[in-house]
Motif scaffolding. Structure first.
Motif, mmCIF file in Angstrom:
data_model
loop_
_atom_site.group_PDB
_atom_site.id
_atom_site.type_symbol
_atom_site.label_atom_id
_atom_site.label_comp_id
_atom_site.label_asym_id
_atom_site.label_seq_id
_atom_site.Cartn_x
_atom_site.Cartn_y
_atom_site.Cartn_z
ATOM 1 N N ILE A 47 0.853 -1.197 0.000
ATOM 2 C CA ILE A 47 0.000 0.000 0.000
ATOM 3 C C ILE A 47 0.892 1.252 0.000
ATOM 4 C CG2 ILE A 47 -1.737 1.319 1.303
ATOM 5 C CD1 ILE A 47 -3.099 -1.155 0.453
ATOM 6 N N ASN A 48 1.884 1.266 0.875
ATOM 7 C CA ASN A 48 2.747 2.452 0.992
ATOM 8 C C ASN A 48 3.558 2.717 -0.270
ATOM 9 O OD1 ASN A 48 1.977 3.141 3.567
ATOM 10 N ND2 ASN A 48 3.500 1.796 4.526
ATOM 11 N N ASN A 49 4.119 1.667 -0.852
ATOM 12 C CA ASN A 49 5.047 1.868 -1.966
ATOM 13 C C ASN A 49 4.381 2.077 -3.314
ATOM 14 O OD1 ASN A 49 6.884 1.399 -0.004
ATOM 15 N ND2 ASN A 49 7.883 -0.345 -0.983
ATOM 16 N N TYR A 50 3.299 1.333 -3.569
ATOM 17 C CA TYR A 50 2.728 1.376 -4.925
ATOM 18 C C TYR A 50 1.442 2.189 -4.998
ATOM 19 C CZ TYR A 50 6.086 -2.388 -5.000
ATOM 20 O OH TYR A 50 7.228 -3.111 -4.837
ATOM 21 N N LYS A 51 0.923 2.615 -3.846
ATOM 22 C CA LYS A 51 -0.300 3.423 -3.817
ATOM 23 C C LYS A 51 -1.390 2.850 -4.737
ATOM 24 C CE LYS A 51 1.675 7.052 -1.511
ATOM 25 N NZ LYS A 51 2.657 6.181 -0.851
ATOM 26 N N PRO A 52 -1.799 1.600 -4.511
ATOM 27 C CA PRO A 52 -2.850 1.019 -5.356
ATOM 28 C C PRO A 52 -4.146 1.817 -5.235
ATOM 29 C CG PRO A 52 -2.463 -0.362 -3.429
ATOM 30 C CD PRO A 52 -1.384 0.685 -3.437
ATOM 31 N N THR A 53 -4.931 1.824 -6.329
ATOM 32 C CA THR A 53 -6.190 2.571 -6.332
ATOM 33 C C THR A 53 -7.394 1.656 -6.124
ATOM 34 O OG1 THR A 53 -6.227 2.386 -8.731
ATOM 35 C CG2 THR A 53 -5.282 4.409 -7.808
ATOM 36 N N GLY A 54 -7.162 0.342 -6.182
ATOM 37 C CA GLY A 54 -8.276 -0.584 -5.990
ATOM 38 C C GLY A 54 -7.795 -1.919 -5.460
ATOM 39 N N ILE A 55 -8.715 -2.676 -4.858
ATOM 40 C CA ILE A 55 -8.409 -4.033 -4.389
ATOM 41 C C ILE A 55 -9.590 -4.929 -4.756
ATOM 42 C CG2 ILE A 55 -7.712 -5.489 -2.426
ATOM 43 C CD1 ILE A 55 -7.060 -2.979 -0.856
ATOM 44 N N VAL A 56 -9.283 -6.133 -5.215
ATOM 45 C CA VAL A 56 -10.311 -7.142 -5.447
ATOM 46 C C VAL A 56 -10.211 -8.163 -4.321
ATOM 47 C CG1 VAL A 56 -11.163 -8.941 -7.005
ATOM 48 C CG2 VAL A 56 -10.009 -6.929 -7.962
ATOM 49 N N GLY A 57 -11.319 -8.413 -3.610
ATOM 50 C CA GLY A 57 -11.289 -9.410 -2.531
ATOM 51 C C GLY A 57 -12.689 -9.681 -2.027
ATOM 52 N N SER A 58 -12.818 -10.573 -1.056
ATOM 53 C CA SER A 58 -14.144 -10.816 -0.492
ATOM 54 C C SER A 58 -14.412 -9.775 0.603
ATOM 55 C CB SER A 58 -14.238 -12.228 0.089
ATOM 56 O OG SER A 58 -13.458 -12.318 1.266
ATOM 57 N N VAL A 59 -15.674 -9.590 0.948
ATOM 58 C CA VAL A 59 -16.053 -8.594 1.959
ATOM 59 C C VAL A 59 -15.270 -8.796 3.247
ATOM 60 C CG1 VAL A 59 -17.949 -7.901 3.495
ATOM 61 C CG2 VAL A 59 -18.354 -8.124 1.040
ATOM 62 N N PHE A 60 -15.189 -10.049 3.710
ATOM 63 C CA PHE A 60 -14.533 -10.287 4.991
ATOM 64 C C PHE A 60 -13.028 -10.092 4.926
ATOM 65 C CE2 PHE A 60 -18.656 -11.996 5.772
ATOM 66 C CZ PHE A 60 -18.890 -11.551 7.063
ATOM 67 N N LYS A 61 -12.418 -10.471 3.791
ATOM 68 C CA LYS A 61 -10.978 -10.240 3.649
ATOM 69 C C LYS A 61 -10.687 -8.737 3.638
ATOM 70 C CE LYS A 61 -9.773 -14.487 1.260
ATOM 71 N NZ LYS A 61 -9.612 -15.103 -0.078
#
Ligand code: ZN
Length: 446
Positions: free
Chosen positions: A174-188
């Protein structure tokens, strides 16, 4: 970028229906010519592939359940009878395991990969992703096609992917690449937010601009809580190895089905006929090929064991014309009490009532005990801090929400033949933490 494939995604209903019927005719002929299973079926029944002219005629063909596929593959038969291309055209081989534990084989050609990737590319664009976005994929890269075909879909629309494969990646990402989105399940995604907070990152202030939730169905309540925790919109996707891949657009008015590439019918519980739009039924899928296309594993009328409702076939506010369906639910997660059904998602909705989330982490599990005379639902909800948990409020909110649209269960509850009891364990106190694999959150112990 507004659309990935504007001409197709905004096709007027009449033209779209005509395109679907063209593709159905080609696909059925392809089945006859390339699939041992369908060749035998047409020859045995005397039905001609040319008798199938439109999607209504698909009702004449058999419905294929997972067990039919298992009966038509080694060691039960010599060949894979649903495999519908030569080995030379097979690009990847997959296995999907169902509840029975015996995996079903599934074959994909490069053509299939192209189409699966386009379905995801359309969904990503409809969720406002585009070139310059960087997305962490927490879905697993393996025999399931989802993560891989999403990655290929991202390439098609010019987006960067960070292929982590799980949501336990280091905070450095998160800190290094500054992603703009994440794909995952609600609980994850909820657990990830908690972990970031412990490491000093506030999810709402992170680089994340939107999330994609998939992998299992969820309640609207858990989605809105996830949106609140991250301070960004959460979009739904529904995908399967068999090629569904439906995605919710930014208007969040149901998941768009890419109708030119997959045909989705909704059947009544006996699988005898279609239900009307707006009524709940079982999702039955048919792969659609464009004329000239090839596929490695052709399924016509595949019973997914999932249920949904067609929301609309009218043009969406986003401009897309392809039909929209409600968040599908798994039939295997539906139980009956005194003849009345409820789903795991109904329990989840009761847990995630907004006021409850002041005290709860969102993690829960539920068990059913009893017999025909009397049934007890035991709901266990993990507390942030058990001594401070306002149990009366949570129980009250749960029962009100859970019984709201279930008059049969409400009556049984009043009569005392259906009891609901609660436990409020400390963090890590739920039973499923001790068991490996995906948590089973609604367990029928009757
Ligand atoms: Zn839309």
């Amino acid at each position: 970028m507004e659309y990935y494939n504007e001409d197709i995604e905004t096709l007027q209903r009449e033209e779209l229906d005509a395109l679907v019927d063209d593709n159905i005719r080609y696909t059925v002929r392809y089945a006859y010519e390339n699939s041992p299973f369908y060749r035998k079926w047409f020859d045995k029944t005397g039905v001609s592939p040319s008798d199938v002219k439109n999607h209504e005629d698909l009702r004449e063909l058999p419905i294929i359940s997972g067990s039919v596929i298992r009966e038509k593959q080694p060691p039960e038969t010599k060949d894979f009878e649903f495999k519908s291309s030569s080995w030379a055209d097979v690009f990847t081989i997959h296995e999907t395991s169902g509840t029975s534990g015996v995996p079903k084989s599934f074959f994909l050609t490069w053509d299939d990969w192209e189409r699966y990737a386009e379905k995801y590319a359309r969904a990503f664009v409809s969720q406002n992703f585009g070139p310059g976005d960087r997305v962490v994929v927490c879905a697993s890269y393996g025999m399931n096609v989802g993560a891989n075909t999403m990655t290929f879909g991202a390439h098609k629309m010019g987006m960067s992917i960070i292929p982590e494969g799980k949501c336990t990646f280091p905070v450095r990402i998160i800190n290094n690449y500054k992603p703009t989105g994440i794909v995952g399940s609600v609980f994850k995604l909820l657990r990830l937010a908690k972990r970031l907070e412990l490491e000093g990152i506030t999810p709402q202030e992170s680089s994340i601009e939107r999330l994609i939730a998939g992998g299992e169905s969820f309640s609207e309540e858990s989605r809105s809580y996830l949106e609140e925790v991250w301070g960004v919109p959460v979009y739904n996707t529904y995908g399967s190895t068999e090629g569904t891949m439906c995605g919710e657009c930014t208007k969040k008015l149901g998941l768009h089905v890419p109708e030119d590439m997959v045909h989705l019918d909704v059947y009544n519980p006996n699988l005898e006929n279609f239900v009307n739009d707006g009524e709940c039924g079982r999702i039955v899928l048919t792969t659609l090929l464009p004329p000239g296309g090839k596929t490695g594993n052709l399924l016509i009328n595949y019973d997914t064991d999932d249920t949904t409702v067609v929301v609309s076939r009218e043009k969406c506010k986003c401009g897309r014309t392809h039909m929209r369906i409600m968040n599908p639910q798994r039939e295997a997660e539906t139980v009956f009490v005194g003849g009345f059904p409820f789903n795991r998602v109904d329990v989840e909705q009761g847990v995630f009532q907004r006021e409850n989330m002041e005290y709860l982490t969102g993690e829960y599990e539920a068990f059913l005990y009893g017999d025909d005379e009397e049934t007890t639902l035991r709901v266990r909800m993990e507390c942030k801090n058990a001594p401070d948990c306002d149990r009366d409020t949570i129980e009250d909110n749960f029962i009100k929400s859970f019984l709201k649209y279930k008059p049969g269960l409400l009556q049984a509850h009043i009569d005392g033949t259906f009891n609901i009891i609660f436990d409020f364990p400390e963090p890590e106190g739920l039973e499923f933490y001790k068991i490996k694999g995906r948590p089973k959150r609604l367990v029928d112990r009757r």
